[in-house]
Design a protein around this motif. Structure first.
Motif, PDB file in Angstrom:
ATOM      1  N   ASP A 165     -27.384  -8.458 -26.775  1.00  0.00           N
ATOM      2  CA  ASP A 165     -27.498  -9.166 -25.505  1.00  0.00           C
ATOM      3  C   ASP A 165     -27.450 -10.674 -25.692  1.00  0.00           C
ATOM      4  O   ASP A 165     -27.158 -11.413 -24.754  1.00  0.00           O
ATOM      5  N   SER A 166     -27.751 -11.156 -26.898  1.00  0.00           N
ATOM      6  CA  SER A 166     -27.772 -12.605 -27.118  1.00  0.00           C
ATOM      7  C   SER A 166     -26.490 -13.091 -27.801  1.00  0.00           C
ATOM      8  O   SER A 166     -25.871 -14.057 -27.349  1.00  0.00           O
ATOM      9  N   LEU A 167     -26.096 -12.424 -28.897  1.00  0.00           N
ATOM     10  CA  LEU A 167     -24.901 -12.820 -29.622  1.00  0.00           C
ATOM     11  C   LEU A 167     -24.166 -11.570 -30.110  1.00  0.00           C
ATOM     12  O   LEU A 167     -24.793 -10.569 -30.448  1.00  0.00           O
ATOM     13  N   VAL A 168     -22.840 -11.652 -30.148  1.00  0.00           N
ATOM     14  CA  VAL A 168     -22.033 -10.635 -30.811  1.00  0.00           C
ATOM     15  C   VAL A 168     -21.036 -11.356 -31.704  1.00  0.00           C
ATOM     16  O   VAL A 168     -20.701 -12.522 -31.475  1.00  0.00           O
ATOM     17  N   PHE A 169     -20.537 -10.643 -32.723  1.00  0.00           N
ATOM     18  CA  PHE A 169     -19.731 -11.270 -33.760  1.00  0.00           C
ATOM     19  C   PHE A 169     -18.427 -10.492 -33.954  1.00  0.00           C
ATOM     20  O   PHE A 169     -18.416  -9.262 -33.896  1.00  0.00           O
ATOM     21  N   THR A 170     -17.355 -11.216 -34.224  1.00  0.00           N
ATOM     22  CA  THR A 170     -16.103 -10.571 -34.583  1.00  0.00           C
ATOM     23  C   THR A 170     -15.415 -11.426 -35.639  1.00  0.00           C
ATOM     24  O   THR A 170     -15.453 -12.661 -35.578  1.00  0.00           O
ATOM     25  N   GLN A 171     -14.807 -10.773 -36.617  1.00  0.00           N
ATOM     26  CA  GLN A 171     -14.330 -11.478 -37.812  1.00  0.00           C
ATOM     27  C   GLN A 171     -13.043 -10.837 -38.307  1.00  0.00           C
ATOM     28  O   GLN A 171     -12.879  -9.614 -38.241  1.00  0.00           O
ATOM     29  N   SER A 172     -12.146 -11.654 -38.805  1.00  0.00           N
ATOM     30  CA  SER A 172     -10.905 -11.142 -39.378  1.00  0.00           C
ATOM     31  C   SER A 172     -11.153 -10.623 -40.790  1.00  0.00           C
ATOM     32  O   SER A 172     -12.280 -10.583 -41.270  1.00  0.00           O
ATOM     33  N   MET A 173     -10.085 -10.246 -41.473  1.00  0.00           N
ATOM     34  CA  MET A 173     -10.135  -9.781 -42.852  1.00  0.00           C
ATOM     35  C   MET A 173     -11.125  -8.633 -43.045  1.00  0.00           C
ATOM     36  O   MET A 173     -11.956  -8.639 -43.945  1.00  0.00           O
ATOM     37  N   ALA A 174     -11.014  -7.619 -42.184  1.00  0.00           N
ATOM     38  CA  ALA A 174     -11.847  -6.413 -42.264  1.00  0.00           C
ATOM     39  C   ALA A 174     -13.326  -6.727 -42.099  1.00  0.00           C
ATOM     40  O   ALA A 174     -14.186  -6.006 -42.627  1.00  0.00           O
ATOM     41  N   GLY A 175     -13.647  -7.781 -41.356  1.00  0.00           N
ATOM     42  CA  GLY A 175     -15.032  -8.139 -41.111  1.00  0.00           C
ATOM     43  C   GLY A 175     -15.621  -7.397 -39.923  1.00  0.00           C
ATOM     44  O   GLY A 175     -15.051  -6.432 -39.419  1.00  0.00           O
ATOM     45  N   ILE A 294     -14.047  -5.538 -29.801  1.00  0.00           N
ATOM     46  CA  ILE A 294     -13.331  -6.804 -29.764  1.00  0.00           C
ATOM     47  C   ILE A 294     -13.104  -7.246 -31.211  1.00  0.00           C
ATOM     48  O   ILE A 294     -14.037  -7.270 -32.012  1.00  0.00           O
ATOM     49  N   ARG A 295     -11.847  -7.587 -31.528  1.00  0.00           N
ATOM     50  CA  ARG A 295     -11.517  -8.029 -32.888  1.00  0.00           C
ATOM     51  C   ARG A 295     -10.435  -9.092 -32.812  1.00  0.00           C
ATOM     52  O   ARG A 295      -9.688  -9.167 -31.829  1.00  0.00           O
ATOM     53  N   PRO A 296     -10.297  -9.944 -33.836  1.00  0.00           N
ATOM     54  CA  PRO A 296      -9.168 -10.886 -33.872  1.00  0.00           C
ATOM     55  C   PRO A 296      -7.853 -10.123 -33.827  1.00  0.00           C
ATOM     56  O   PRO A 296      -7.712  -9.067 -34.453  1.00  0.00           O
ATOM     57  N   ARG A 297      -6.880 -10.646 -33.090  1.00  0.00           N
ATOM     58  CA  ARG A 297      -5.611  -9.936 -32.942  1.00  0.00           C
ATOM     59  C   ARG A 297      -4.866  -9.845 -34.273  1.00  0.00           C
ATOM     60  O   ARG A 297      -4.424  -8.774 -34.665  1.00  0.00           O
ATOM     61  N   LEU A 298      -4.692 -10.965 -34.959  1.00  0.00           N
ATOM     62  CA  LEU A 298      -4.020 -10.961 -36.261  1.00  0.00           C
ATOM     63  C   LEU A 298      -5.095 -10.887 -37.336  1.00  0.00           C
ATOM     64  O   LEU A 298      -5.358 -11.842 -38.061  1.00  0.00           O
ATOM     65  N   LYS A 299      -5.689  -9.721 -37.437  1.00  0.00           N
ATOM     66  CA  LYS A 299      -6.914  -9.551 -38.213  1.00  0.00           C
ATOM     67  C   LYS A 299      -6.713  -9.748 -39.706  1.00  0.00           C
ATOM     68  O   LYS A 299      -7.634 -10.165 -40.410  1.00  0.00           O
ATOM     69  N   ASN A 300      -5.533  -9.446 -40.223  1.00  0.00           N
ATOM     70  CA  ASN A 300      -5.313  -9.538 -41.668  1.00  0.00           C
ATOM     71  C   ASN A 300      -4.431 -10.709 -42.056  1.00  0.00           C
ATOM     72  O   ASN A 300      -3.864 -10.727 -43.137  1.00  0.00           O
ATOM     73  N   VAL A 301      -4.309 -11.705 -41.157  1.00  0.00           N
ATOM     74  CA  VAL A 301      -3.421 -12.834 -41.415  1.00  0.00           C
ATOM     75  C   VAL A 301      -4.190 -14.131 -41.625  1.00  0.00           C
ATOM     76  O   VAL A 301      -3.914 -14.891 -42.552  1.00  0.00           O
ATOM     77  N   THR A 302      -5.174 -14.404 -40.783  1.00  0.00           N
ATOM     78  CA  THR A 302      -5.878 -15.682 -40.811  1.00  0.00           C
ATOM     79  C   THR A 302      -7.374 -15.458 -40.954  1.00  0.00           C
ATOM     80  O   THR A 302      -7.949 -14.602 -40.275  1.00  0.00           O
ATOM     81  N   ALA A 303      -8.005 -16.226 -41.836  1.00  0.00           N
ATOM     82  CA  ALA A 303      -9.454 -16.133 -42.021  1.00  0.00           C
ATOM     83  C   ALA A 303     -10.152 -16.899 -40.908  1.00  0.00           C
ATOM     84  O   ALA A 303     -10.170 -18.128 -40.906  1.00  0.00           O
ATOM     85  N   ASN A 304     -10.700 -16.182 -39.950  1.00  0.00           N
ATOM     86  CA  ASN A 304     -11.445 -16.824 -38.872  1.00  0.00           C
ATOM     87  C   ASN A 304     -12.478 -15.859 -38.317  1.00  0.00           C
ATOM     88  O   ASN A 304     -12.534 -14.691 -38.703  1.00  0.00           O
ATOM     89  N   ARG A 305     -13.291 -16.350 -37.426  1.00  0.00           N
ATOM     90  CA  ARG A 305     -14.346 -15.526 -36.847  1.00  0.00           C
ATOM     91  C   ARG A 305     -14.777 -16.152 -35.531  1.00  0.00           C
ATOM     92  O   ARG A 305     -14.586 -17.355 -35.307  1.00  0.00           O
ATOM     93  N   SER A 306     -15.322 -15.349 -34.668  1.00  0.00           N
ATOM     94  CA  SER A 306     -15.835 -15.849 -33.394  1.00  0.00           C
ATOM     95  C   SER A 306     -17.238 -15.297 -33.186  1.00  0.00           C
ATOM     96  O   SER A 306     -17.461 -14.088 -33.325  1.00  0.00           O
ATOM     97  N   ILE A 307     -18.162 -16.194 -32.882  1.00  0.00           N
ATOM     98  CA  ILE A 307     -19.509 -15.805 -32.473  1.00  0.00           C
ATOM     99  C   ILE A 307     -19.553 -15.949 -30.955  1.00  0.00           C
ATOM    100  O   ILE A 307     -19.263 -17.018 -30.418  1.00  0.00           O
ATOM    101  N   ILE A 308     -19.884 -14.882 -30.271  1.00  0.00           N
ATOM    102  CA  ILE A 308     -19.733 -14.796 -28.821  1.00  0.00           C
ATOM    103  C   ILE A 308     -21.096 -14.638 -28.163  1.00  0.00           C
ATOM    104  O   ILE A 308     -21.958 -13.890 -28.653  1.00  0.00           O
ATOM    105  N   LEU A 309     -21.293 -15.341 -27.055  1.00  0.00           N
ATOM    106  CA  LEU A 309     -22.536 -15.224 -26.301  1.00  0.00           C
ATOM    107  C   LEU A 309     -22.583 -13.865 -25.610  1.00  0.00           C
ATOM    108  O   LEU A 309     -21.609 -13.410 -25.017  1.00  0.00           O
ATOM    109  N   GLY A 310     -23.740 -13.213 -25.698  1.00  0.00           N
ATOM    110  CA  GLY A 310     -23.873 -11.850 -25.223  1.00  0.00           C
ATOM    111  C   GLY A 310     -24.101 -11.733 -23.726  1.00  0.00           C
ATOM    112  O   GLY A 310     -24.087 -12.723 -22.971  1.00  0.00           O
ATOM    113  N   ALA A 311     -24.372 -10.499 -23.289  1.00  0.00           N
ATOM    114  CA  ALA A 311     -24.444 -10.186 -21.858  1.00  0.00           C
ATOM    115  C   ALA A 311     -25.659 -10.783 -21.164  1.00  0.00           C
ATOM    116  O   ALA A 311     -25.657 -10.930 -19.934  1.00  0.00           O
ATOM    117  N   GLN A 312     -26.694 -11.144 -21.908  1.00  0.00           N
ATOM    118  CA  GLN A 312     -27.899 -11.687 -21.284  1.00  0.00           C
ATOM    119  C   GLN A 312     -28.121 -13.166 -21.607  1.00  0.00           C
ATOM    120  O   GLN A 312     -29.230 -13.665 -21.447  1.00  0.00           O
TER     121      GLN A 312
END
Length: 327
Positions: A165-175, A294-312
């Protein structure tokens, strides 16, 4: 490092990205303390047929010296292994490339004429010669990733639905990936769905986020698990990808790109929008489960990540927008 495989890779098989293959204990080649310069041509020395040393400039590439014993072994093969790829792979199963460095990511184009193992030797006339063992589109190539989340921000969130509810995470490179479950939509069963979108904001003010090294994913997408346990693009994403043209087309058809909004205090809010009308309608019909990732679209191409604000989140909660009409 270059290590010799002792386990075969099946070019026809599907492997998950955390799979590793057995190698010999010691590397057969390595390149120490080098600086990657992917746009700088490389100048190398070579011996001419007259025995003189000359130079040639070639395309940017990384050249790693291999143990002489490997070349001697391959040159000692008889004609059959060298002419039949399957027979050759019984003797030399392949190689593993690995990097030992912190905060480093290297990507290579392996299926190109320039990617090859070159064995330099002298022929029966004592003239310089070379044998080229090239990668082709029939070669088995797969990446393998491992992540260590110990003492990281994400560690305490993994598998904890209550903390999402507070934070969710998504990461490339099989993260890690963010798993989202839609709310119960049965109260709207008598209405016709015209549009559905999910919007969520990127957390930009977390300490130690290192966005200079790992910027937010330029585009995210959505996947779900089908009845066979396989990951599939959401139908909205799949339809957009099948007709993909410009970035503008993808943005209008499915979204997922980073968008920016200037706030009254002059700061910038970065956020994503996913257009998921077809997926939500499939959930309403009972065709698919209301859960996706939710995942990075080009997951195995670029090293990046997004920390996303949650539903609450108090200011910018994740929001599902539904537009209905009466029948």
């Amino acid at each position: 490092q270059v290590c010799r495989l002792t386990e075969a890779i099946d070019a026809e098989a599907d492997y998950k990205s955390d799979i590793t293959f057995m190698t010999e204990a010691d590397p057969i080649g390595e390149k120490l303390s080098f600086k990657a310069e992917p746009s700088k041509p490389l100048t190398i020395n070579f011996e001419t047929s007259e025995g003189e040393i000359d130079t040639v400039t070639i395309a940017p590439q990384l050249r790693i010296p291999i143990d002489i014993s490997i070349g001697e072994e391959i040159l000692a093969y008889d004609s059959l292994p060298l002419s039949d790829n399957e027979v050759f792979l019984e003797s030399f199963r392949g190689i593993k490339l690995a990097v030992e460095s912190e905060n480093t990511m290297l990507a290579f184009r392996l299926i190109t004429p320039e990617t090859r193992m070159i064995i330099y030797y002298r022929n029966e006339n004592d003239e310089p010669a070379e044998m080229n063992l090239s990668f082709t589109d029939r070669s088995a190539v797969m990446p393998s990733f491992s992540h260590n989340y110990e003492d990281s921000e994400v560690e305490s969130f993994i598998g904890r639905q209550d903390l999402g509810d507070s934070l969710v995470f998504t990461q490339s490179m099989a993260g890690v990936e963010a798993e989202i479950e839609l709310p119960d939509l049965s109260d709207y069963s008598d209405l016709e769905l015209n549009h559905a979108s999910l919007s969520f904001t990127i957390a930009s003010d977390l300490p130690g986020n290192m966005t200079n090294l790992f910027p937010p994913a330029d585009q995210v997408t959505g996947v779900r698990t089908d009845e066979d346990g396989e990951l599939r693009l959401l139908i909205d994403a799949a339809l957009a990808e099948s007709q993909a043209g410009s970035r503008e087309f993808l943005q209008n058809a499915f979204g997922g790109f980073v968008e920016e909004e200037e706030l009254p205090d002059g700061s910038i809010r970065q956020h994503y929008n996913l257009f998921i009308t077809q997926f939500v309608e499939s959930v309403r019909r009972g065709d698919v489960d209301p859960i996706f990732r939710i995942r990075p679209r080009l997951k195995n191409v670029t090293a990046n990540r997004s920390i996303i604000l949650g539903a609450q989140h108090s200011e910018y909660p994740m929001k599902l927008t539904l537009v209905f009409s009466t029948p």
